[in-house]
Design a protein around this motif. Structure first.
Motif, PDB file in Angstrom:
ATOM      1  N   ALA A   1      -1.105  20.982  10.960  1.00  0.00           N
ATOM      2  CA  ALA A   1      -2.062  22.229  11.489  1.00  0.00           C
ATOM      3  C   ALA A   1      -1.023  23.226  12.280  1.00  0.00           C
ATOM      4  CB  ALA A   1      -3.135  21.602  12.047  1.00  0.00           C
ATOM      5  N   ALA A   2      -0.317  22.592  13.233  1.00  0.00           N
ATOM      6  CA  ALA A   2       0.441  23.461  14.183  1.00  0.00           C
ATOM      7  C   ALA A   2       1.394  24.208  13.312  1.00  0.00           C
ATOM      8  CB  ALA A   2       1.449  22.531  15.177  1.00  0.00           C
ATOM      9  N   VAL A   3       2.368  23.806  12.435  1.00  0.00           N
ATOM     10  CA  VAL A   3       3.058  24.539  11.567  1.00  0.00           C
ATOM     11  C   VAL A   3       2.292  25.626  10.870  1.00  0.00           C
ATOM     12  CG1 VAL A   3       4.912  24.601   9.630  1.00  0.00           C
ATOM     13  CG2 VAL A   3       4.872  22.843  11.509  1.00  0.00           C
ATOM     14  N   LEU A   4       1.316  25.124  10.211  1.00  0.00           N
ATOM     15  CA  LEU A   4       0.409  26.164   9.457  1.00  0.00           C
ATOM     16  C   LEU A   4      -0.096  27.590  10.260  1.00  0.00           C
ATOM     17  CD1 LEU A   4      -1.886  25.842   6.532  1.00  0.00           C
ATOM     18  CD2 LEU A   4      -2.845  26.973   8.627  1.00  0.00           C
ATOM     19  N   THR A   5      -0.697  27.077  11.583  1.00  0.00           N
ATOM     20  CA  THR A   5      -1.168  28.108  12.595  1.00  0.00           C
ATOM     21  C   THR A   5       0.159  28.949  12.892  1.00  0.00           C
ATOM     22  OG1 THR A   5      -2.717  26.591  13.198  1.00  0.00           O
ATOM     23  CG2 THR A   5      -2.405  28.572  14.646  1.00  0.00           C
ATOM     24  N   ALA A   6       1.282  28.341  13.222  1.00  0.00           N
ATOM     25  CA  ALA A   6       2.426  29.352  13.596  1.00  0.00           C
ATOM     26  C   ALA A   6       2.852  30.259  12.521  1.00  0.00           C
ATOM     27  CB  ALA A   6       3.413  28.613  14.249  1.00  0.00           C
ATOM     28  N   MET A   7       2.811  29.886  11.352  1.00  0.00           N
ATOM     29  CA  MET A   7       3.400  30.800  10.337  1.00  0.00           C
ATOM     30  C   MET A   7       2.449  31.905   9.991  1.00  0.00           C
ATOM     31  SD  MET A   7       3.561  28.221   6.789  1.00  0.00           S
ATOM     32  CE  MET A   7       4.743  27.654   7.647  1.00  0.00           C
ATOM     33  N   ARG A   8       2.936  33.043   9.488  1.00  0.00           N
ATOM     34  CA  ARG A   8       2.279  34.016   8.949  1.00  0.00           C
ATOM     35  C   ARG A   8       2.948  34.329   7.434  1.00  0.00           C
ATOM     36  NH1 ARG A   8      -0.272  32.737  12.208  1.00  0.00           N
ATOM     37  NH2 ARG A   8      -1.201  34.133  13.983  1.00  0.00           N
ATOM     38  N   PRO A   9       2.242  33.682   6.526  1.00  0.00           N
ATOM     39  CA  PRO A   9       2.787  33.843   5.274  1.00  0.00           C
ATOM     40  C   PRO A   9       2.452  35.202   4.815  1.00  0.00           C
ATOM     41  CG  PRO A   9       1.452  31.829   5.207  1.00  0.00           C
ATOM     42  CD  PRO A   9       1.452  32.622   6.628  1.00  0.00           C
ATOM     43  N   GLN A  10       3.284  35.670   3.749  1.00  0.00           N
ATOM     44  CA  GLN A  10       3.150  37.362   3.416  1.00  0.00           C
ATOM     45  C   GLN A  10       1.972  37.244   2.674  1.00  0.00           C
ATOM     46  OE1 GLN A  10       6.496  38.387   0.704  1.00  0.00           O
ATOM     47  NE2 GLN A  10       5.782  40.300   0.792  1.00  0.00           N
ATOM     48  N   GLY A  11       1.238  38.078   2.765  1.00  0.00           N
ATOM     49  CA  GLY A  11      -0.152  38.514   2.248  1.00  0.00           C
ATOM     50  C   GLY A  11      -1.221  37.732   2.817  1.00  0.00           C
TER      51      GLY A  11
ATOM     52  N   VAL B   1       1.114  -1.021   0.088  1.00  0.00           N
ATOM     53  CA  VAL B   1      -0.053   0.125  -0.007  1.00  0.00           C
ATOM     54  C   VAL B   1       0.973   1.201   0.122  1.00  0.00           C
ATOM     55  CG1 VAL B   1      -1.758   1.329   0.938  1.00  0.00           C
ATOM     56  CG2 VAL B   1      -1.811  -1.238   1.193  1.00  0.00           C
ATOM     57  N   LEU B   2       0.724   1.986  -1.115  1.00  0.00           N
ATOM     58  CA  LEU B   2       1.777   3.140  -1.098  1.00  0.00           C
ATOM     59  C   LEU B   2       0.828   4.527  -1.104  1.00  0.00           C
ATOM     60  CD1 LEU B   2       4.432   3.855  -3.669  1.00  0.00           C
ATOM     61  CD2 LEU B   2       2.431   5.578  -3.677  1.00  0.00           C
ATOM     62  N   VAL B   3       1.491   5.395  -0.287  1.00  0.00           N
ATOM     63  CA  VAL B   3       0.946   6.856   0.095  1.00  0.00           C
ATOM     64  C   VAL B   3       1.771   7.927  -0.206  1.00  0.00           C
ATOM     65  CG1 VAL B   3      -1.343   5.939   1.405  1.00  0.00           C
ATOM     66  CG2 VAL B   3       1.070   6.991   2.191  1.00  0.00           C
ATOM     67  N   GLY B   4       1.460   9.280  -0.662  1.00  0.00           N
ATOM     68  CA  GLY B   4       2.460  10.125  -0.849  1.00  0.00           C
ATOM     69  C   GLY B   4       2.362  10.801   0.404  1.00  0.00           C
ATOM     70  N   MET B   5       2.978  12.093   0.260  1.00  0.00           N
ATOM     71  CA  MET B   5       3.397  12.981   1.274  1.00  0.00           C
ATOM     72  C   MET B   5       2.244  14.048   1.694  1.00  0.00           C
ATOM     73  SD  MET B   5       6.833  14.794  -0.011  1.00  0.00           S
ATOM     74  CE  MET B   5       6.740  16.286   0.888  1.00  0.00           C
ATOM     75  N   ASP B   6       1.223  14.180   0.521  1.00  0.00           N
ATOM     76  CA  ASP B   6       0.421  15.401   0.470  1.00  0.00           C
ATOM     77  C   ASP B   6      -0.671  15.344   1.027  1.00  0.00           C
ATOM     78  OD1 ASP B   6       2.428  16.536  -1.257  1.00  0.00           O
ATOM     79  OD2 ASP B   6       1.355  15.357  -3.201  1.00  0.00           O
ATOM     80  N   THR B   7      -1.114  14.217   2.040  1.00  0.00           N
ATOM     81  CA  THR B   7      -2.353  14.047   2.663  1.00  0.00           C
ATOM     82  C   THR B   7      -1.980  13.655   4.340  1.00  0.00           C
ATOM     83  OG1 THR B   7      -2.272  11.810   1.952  1.00  0.00           O
ATOM     84  CG2 THR B   7      -3.501  13.269   0.901  1.00  0.00           C
ATOM     85  N   PRO B   8      -1.467  14.619   4.933  1.00  0.00           N
ATOM     86  CA  PRO B   8      -1.161  14.758   6.126  1.00  0.00           C
ATOM     87  C   PRO B   8      -2.293  14.292   7.194  1.00  0.00           C
ATOM     88  CG  PRO B   8      -1.276  16.833   5.601  1.00  0.00           C
ATOM     89  CD  PRO B   8      -1.258  16.218   4.322  1.00  0.00           C
ATOM     90  N   GLN B   9      -3.535  14.362   6.518  1.00  0.00           N
ATOM     91  CA  GLN B   9      -4.760  14.272   7.256  1.00  0.00           C
ATOM     92  C   GLN B   9      -5.016  12.453   7.487  1.00  0.00           C
ATOM     93  OE1 GLN B   9      -4.881  15.244   4.290  1.00  0.00           O
ATOM     94  NE2 GLN B   9      -6.660  15.366   3.214  1.00  0.00           N
TER      95      GLN B   9
ATOM     96  N   ASP C   1      -5.710  24.373  -0.047  1.00  0.00           N
ATOM     97  CA  ASP C   1      -5.732  23.040   0.002  1.00  0.00           C
ATOM     98  C   ASP C   1      -5.045  22.889   1.658  1.00  0.00           C
ATOM     99  OD1 ASP C   1      -6.687  22.277  -2.311  1.00  0.00           O
ATOM    100  OD2 ASP C   1      -4.484  21.962  -3.178  1.00  0.00           O
ATOM    101  N   ALA C   2      -4.092  23.624   1.962  1.00  0.00           N
ATOM    102  CA  ALA C   2      -3.435  23.797   3.234  1.00  0.00           C
ATOM    103  C   ALA C   2      -4.350  23.920   4.339  1.00  0.00           C
ATOM    104  CB  ALA C   2      -2.008  24.552   3.288  1.00  0.00           C
ATOM    105  N   GLU C   3      -5.043  25.020   3.985  1.00  0.00           N
ATOM    106  CA  GLU C   3      -5.865  25.463   5.023  1.00  0.00           C
ATOM    107  C   GLU C   3      -7.049  24.445   5.364  1.00  0.00           C
ATOM    108  OE1 GLU C   3      -7.097  29.334   3.487  1.00  0.00           O
ATOM    109  OE2 GLU C   3      -6.131  30.310   5.299  1.00  0.00           O
ATOM    110  N   ALA C   4      -7.548  23.936   4.412  1.00  0.00           N
ATOM    111  CA  ALA C   4      -8.604  22.997   4.558  1.00  0.00           C
ATOM    112  C   ALA C   4      -8.072  21.604   5.050  1.00  0.00           C
ATOM    113  CB  ALA C   4      -9.442  22.550   3.173  1.00  0.00           C
ATOM    114  N   VAL C   5      -6.948  21.238   4.706  1.00  0.00           N
ATOM    115  CA  VAL C   5      -6.430  19.991   5.449  1.00  0.00           C
ATOM    116  C   VAL C   5      -6.076  20.131   6.842  1.00  0.00           C
ATOM    117  CG1 VAL C   5      -4.508  18.328   5.497  1.00  0.00           C
ATOM    118  CG2 VAL C   5      -5.812  18.908   3.323  1.00  0.00           C
ATOM    119  N   ALA C   6      -5.738  21.355   7.258  1.00  0.00           N
ATOM    120  CA  ALA C   6      -5.362  21.696   8.584  1.00  0.00           C
ATOM    121  C   ALA C   6      -6.485  21.873   9.689  1.00  0.00           C
ATOM    122  CB  ALA C   6      -4.495  22.808   8.727  1.00  0.00           C
TER     123      ALA C   6
END
Length: 211
Positions: free
Chosen positions: A199-209, A96-104, A185-190
């Motif tokens: 989710a923790a990394v996304l919440t902690a960062m403040r991307p430009q804009g 069973v193979l999965v990728g790194m794009d579905t952390p949920q 996508d990142a917001e929805a998955v988090a």
């Protein structure tokens, strides 16, 4: 049936991963999110019963304790995926193979995928963007069909299913998941997996804009 788990991943190097997150992310922030996604996925796969767990890696990265590692190789993603199944094949063991794009990903979802291979020849989890997030095969040799399936298109999932069915394989569907490609996508998955490192990394960062 015995099963093993494969994670196909790319080293989270700024400017080389998750480039569609930029903007609003900086390349460094995008790499941090990629690293978090890998960490969440590894944690989930490590909790799923399996004969072996292997990172199929592009680049250099420390392999999690208790995991194996093989290098990606081949001309294009379809060839690299087919080679991943071939290089890790074990007698009498489904893959069973999965990728790194579905952390949920959840343990119960992956456990169910492996269980389905007791009866089905293959399991396939479509992604919302038309690709797929998981492919499980009773016989890893069937992955040879991926060499002729165009990857990263809106039809990749459907064409993969048809290619497997052309081998007279019984393909069981898995739930549709959302890949992390864009900031939306990142917001929805988090939001769907708020307890994870992603989710923790996304919440902690403040991307430009971004607020």
């Amino acid at each position: 049936m015995r099963s093993q788990l494969l994670l196909i991943a790319k080293t989270p190097v700024p400017g080389q991963v998750k480039t569609r997150l930029c903007p609003p992310c900086t390349p460094e922030q995008a790499a941090d999110l990629a690293a978090a996604a890998i960490a969440d996925t590894v944690a989930t796969l490590s909790a799923v019963p399996a004969t072996r767990r292997t990172v199929v890696l592009s680049g250099q990265m420390t392999v999690p304790r208790g995991w194996s590692r093989v290098e990606q190789h081949g001309d294009g993603l379809g060839h690299r995926l087919a080679n991943a199944f071939a290089d890790t094949a074990m007698p009498g063991t489904a893959s069973v193979l999965v990728g790194m794009d579905t952390p949920q990903l959840r343990v119960d979802l992956l456990s169910a995928a492996a269980s389905l291979l007791d009866d089905a020849d293959a399991v396939l989890g479509h992604a919302e963007d038309g690709g797929w997030w998981a492919l499980g095969l009773r016989d890893p040799a069937a992955a040879r069909v991926l060499r002729n399936v165009p990857m990263s298109t809106a039809e990749t999932g459907d064409r993969t299913a048809r290619a497997l069915q052309a081998l007279a394989l019984r393909v069981a569907p898995l739930p549709v998941l959302r890949d992390v490609d864009t900031w939306a996508d990142a917001e929805a998955v988090a939001t769907s997996a708020p307890q994870g490192r992603f989710a923790a990394v996304l919440t902690a960062m403040r991307p430009q804009g971004t607020r």
